[in-house]
Write an enzyme that holds these catalytic residues in place. Structure first.
Site, PDB file in Angstrom:
ATOM      1  N   HIS A   1       6.897   1.998 -10.864  1.00 22.81           N
ATOM      2  CA  HIS A   1       5.802   1.437 -10.069  1.00 22.81           C
ATOM      3  C   HIS A   1       4.487   1.813 -10.716  1.00 22.81           C
ATOM      4  O   HIS A   1       4.362   2.884 -11.310  1.00 22.81           O
ATOM      5  CB  HIS A   1       5.857   1.958  -8.634  1.00 22.81           C
ATOM      6  CG  HIS A   1       6.020   3.435  -8.532  1.00 22.81           C
ATOM      7  ND1 HIS A   1       7.241   4.056  -8.696  1.00 22.81           N
ATOM      8  CD2 HIS A   1       5.118   4.417  -8.327  1.00 22.81           C
ATOM      9  CE1 HIS A   1       7.089   5.357  -8.590  1.00 22.81           C
ATOM     10  NE2 HIS A   1       5.801   5.618  -8.365  1.00 22.81           N
TER      11      HIS A   1
ATOM     12  N   VAL B   1       9.562   8.669  -7.079  1.00 26.71           N
ATOM     13  CA  VAL B   1      10.457   7.563  -6.734  1.00 26.71           C
ATOM     14  C   VAL B   1      10.961   6.934  -8.026  1.00 26.71           C
ATOM     15  O   VAL B   1      10.156   6.459  -8.850  1.00 26.71           O
ATOM     16  CB  VAL B   1       9.738   6.517  -5.861  1.00 26.71           C
ATOM     17  CG1 VAL B   1      10.665   5.352  -5.544  1.00 26.71           C
ATOM     18  CG2 VAL B   1       9.213   7.151  -4.570  1.00 26.71           C
TER      19      VAL B   1
ATOM     20  N   ARG C   1       0.832  -1.201   0.000  1.00 24.32           N
ATOM     21  CA  ARG C   1       0.000   0.000   0.000  1.00 24.32           C
ATOM     22  C   ARG C   1       0.867   1.251   0.000  1.00 24.32           C
ATOM     23  O   ARG C   1       1.935   1.267   0.610  1.00 24.32           O
ATOM     24  CB  ARG C   1      -0.937   0.008   1.216  1.00 24.32           C
ATOM     25  CG  ARG C   1      -1.963  -1.094   1.118  1.00 24.32           C
ATOM     26  CD  ARG C   1      -3.186  -0.892   1.991  1.00 24.32           C
ATOM     27  NE  ARG C   1      -3.994  -2.097   1.912  1.00 24.32           N
ATOM     28  CZ  ARG C   1      -4.900  -2.346   0.975  1.00 24.32           C
ATOM     29  NH1 ARG C   1      -5.158  -1.449   0.038  1.00 24.32           N
ATOM     30  NH2 ARG C   1      -5.556  -3.486   0.955  1.00 24.32           N
ATOM     31  N   ASP C   2       0.382   2.292  -0.682  1.00 28.07           N
ATOM     32  CA  ASP C   2       1.086   3.565  -0.711  1.00 28.07           C
ATOM     33  C   ASP C   2       1.100   4.157   0.703  1.00 28.07           C
ATOM     34  O   ASP C   2       0.104   4.099   1.416  1.00 28.07           O
ATOM     35  CB  ASP C   2       0.390   4.534  -1.683  1.00 28.07           C
ATOM     36  CG  ASP C   2       1.272   5.707  -2.040  1.00 28.07           C
ATOM     37  OD1 ASP C   2       1.741   5.783  -3.193  1.00 28.07           O
ATOM     38  OD2 ASP C   2       1.514   6.564  -1.152  1.00 28.07           O
TER      39      ASP C   2
HETATM   40  P1  5GP Z   1       5.340   8.637  -8.003  1.00 32.27           P
HETATM   41  O1  5GP Z   1       5.000  10.085  -7.791  1.00 32.27           O
HETATM   42  O2  5GP Z   1       6.822   8.400  -8.069  1.00 32.27           O
HETATM   43  O3  5GP Z   1       4.592   8.034  -9.143  1.00 32.27           O
HETATM   44  O4  5GP Z   1       4.797   7.892  -6.709  1.00 32.27           O
HETATM   45  C1  5GP Z   1       5.570   7.550  -5.624  1.00 32.27           C
HETATM   46  C2  5GP Z   1       4.636   7.036  -4.565  1.00 32.27           C
HETATM   47  O5  5GP Z   1       5.382   6.333  -3.603  1.00 32.27           O
HETATM   48  C3  5GP Z   1       3.900   8.164  -3.839  1.00 32.27           C
HETATM   49  O6  5GP Z   1       2.497   7.988  -3.997  1.00 32.27           O
HETATM   50  C4  5GP Z   1       4.365   8.005  -2.401  1.00 32.27           C
HETATM   51  O7  5GP Z   1       3.349   8.291  -1.460  1.00 32.27           O
HETATM   52  C5  5GP Z   1       4.834   6.569  -2.344  1.00 32.27           C
HETATM   53  N1  5GP Z   1       5.889   6.326  -1.380  1.00 32.27           N
HETATM   54  C6  5GP Z   1       7.032   7.048  -1.225  1.00 32.27           C
HETATM   55  N2  5GP Z   1       7.792   6.520  -0.248  1.00 32.27           N
HETATM   56  C7  5GP Z   1       7.122   5.425   0.208  1.00 32.27           C
HETATM   57  C8  5GP Z   1       7.420   4.458   1.217  1.00 32.27           C
HETATM   58  O8  5GP Z   1       8.436   4.498   1.883  1.00 32.27           O
HETATM   59  N3  5GP Z   1       6.518   3.467   1.409  1.00 32.27           N
HETATM   60  C9  5GP Z   1       5.359   3.386   0.667  1.00 32.27           C
HETATM   61  N4  5GP Z   1       4.540   2.376   0.944  1.00 32.27           N
HETATM   62  N5  5GP Z   1       5.062   4.273  -0.293  1.00 32.27           N
HETATM   63  C10 5GP Z   1       5.928   5.290  -0.522  1.00 32.27           C
END
Ligand code: 5GP
Length: 170
Positions: free
Chosen positions: A155, A151, A84-85
């Protein structure tokens, strides 16, 4: 014809010996098998070496996949993991990630096709488990800064559990 497997085995043995030597010199912190592959990991430089190939810098997601950071996994197999996010934007917000570090969608290769396909079949399975398959959901992969990627380990966001509205808000 039998020469190629013998040669491949020989190369693997040589590379493995080199990795063990490097590990003994304590240049690497960890030596382990993941998904059937020998991986040497250095915490200081935050890199993985898989059978002699230096993978690009890893992110927090690699630590979650290896469970060095305890995050409940909803799914894991030899190719992908899901959890989960940490900061859910909607009622159901799950991330599906390849176990192998791939920084962005720009970095995927033909070899990753099975992994990318698995991300979708796992999304479908988890949507059903979360009870959002019939109401509907959205799958998103962000790429680089204009795409809103934070990140740099690709994903897929599985988003649902409520109406999601228009596709984009720019
Ligand atoms: P992006 O913006 O790169 O597509 O999404 C990155 C996602 O990773 C964000 O929705 C953020 O909340 C989630 N995220 C970042 N760090 C962590 C973490 O340490 N654990 C989890 N479960 N989600 C994370």
């Amino acid at each position: 014809m039998t020469l190629i497997p013998i040669l491949a085995k020989h190369v693997t043995v040589v590379v493995t010996r080199v990795l063990i030597k490097v590990n003994k010199l304590q240049l690497m912190d960890d030596l382990y098998f993941f998904g059937g592959k020998l991986v040497a990991h250095s915490q200081r430089s935050n890199i993985d070496i898989i059978k002699g190939t230096v993978m690009s810098e890893e992110t927090i997601f690699s630590k979650i996949i290896r469970q060095e950071i305890p995050t409940p996994l909803l799914y894991q197999d030899e190719l992908v993991s899901a959890f989960r996010d940490i900061s859910p934007r909607v009622d159901s917000h799950i991330l599906i990630v390849p176990n192998k570090h791939i920084a962005t969608i720009n970095d995927v290769t033909d070899e990753d096709e099975l992994t990318l396909g698995r991300m979708i079949t796992v999304a479908k399975k988890l949507a059903k488990e979360d009870g959002i398959d019939e109401s509907g959901y959205r799958l998103i992969i962000n790429c680089n800064s204009d795409g809103g990627q934070e990140v740099y380990h690709i994903h897929m966001h599985l988003l649902g559990g409520q109406p999601l509205g228009a596709m984009l808000s720019v």
